[in-house]
Design an enzyme around this catalytic site. Sequence first.
Site: not given
Length: 221
Positions: A2, A78
Amino acid sequence: MDEYVGLPRNHPESYHSYMWNNFFKHIDIDPNNAHILDGNAADLQAECDAFEKKIKEAGGIDLFVGGIGPDGHIAFNEPGSSLVSRTRLKTLAMDTILASAKYFDGDLSKVPTMALTVGVGTVMDAREVMLMVFQVMILITGAHKAFALYKAIEEGVNHMWTVSAFQQHPRTIFVCDEDATLELRVKTVKYFKVHHPRCSPLTSITHVKIVEKNVPDEQTG
């Protein structure tokens, strides 16, 4: 896996800087073989699509090593993320922003609010694409990660705790310290402390390894 969106590549808290300073520059690797998402790409979706293409062209991922957040997120997937998601642009949860503030002088205004991240499906599907042994190693340390570990291995698969998806992966290893086991049942901890013979490559197993000494916490807090 990421990268923050909008953070310069040479910023000390970019994942590009983190990986080069803490890993790549210490090993014998051709820089052309190190692939990190570009959070400053002109077309972020095209960057994500290209990253998925690179993974496929390389034959898939042999070993995925990652940590989790206190809310059980893996990479920047998330709570509430799709468990079949691919590499994409993701808005960061406030819990993640708060946890990351310590790396930005405690100033929330300096913390990026968006990031590019591999998806849960990116990792989960790799074994099917490769048709070979594939492993996922997840590092969990500290009492503040204890509830996330509990959700990861003692409760069911839940998109609000994305790390729980790896219960369904045939070769997952959770590496944790004693503090991270505080929310687990005693019998669960005792079970995983018992030595298990090496399993057949065809055996589906989620394995937990409890280490006596702490390892450095991952950057995402």
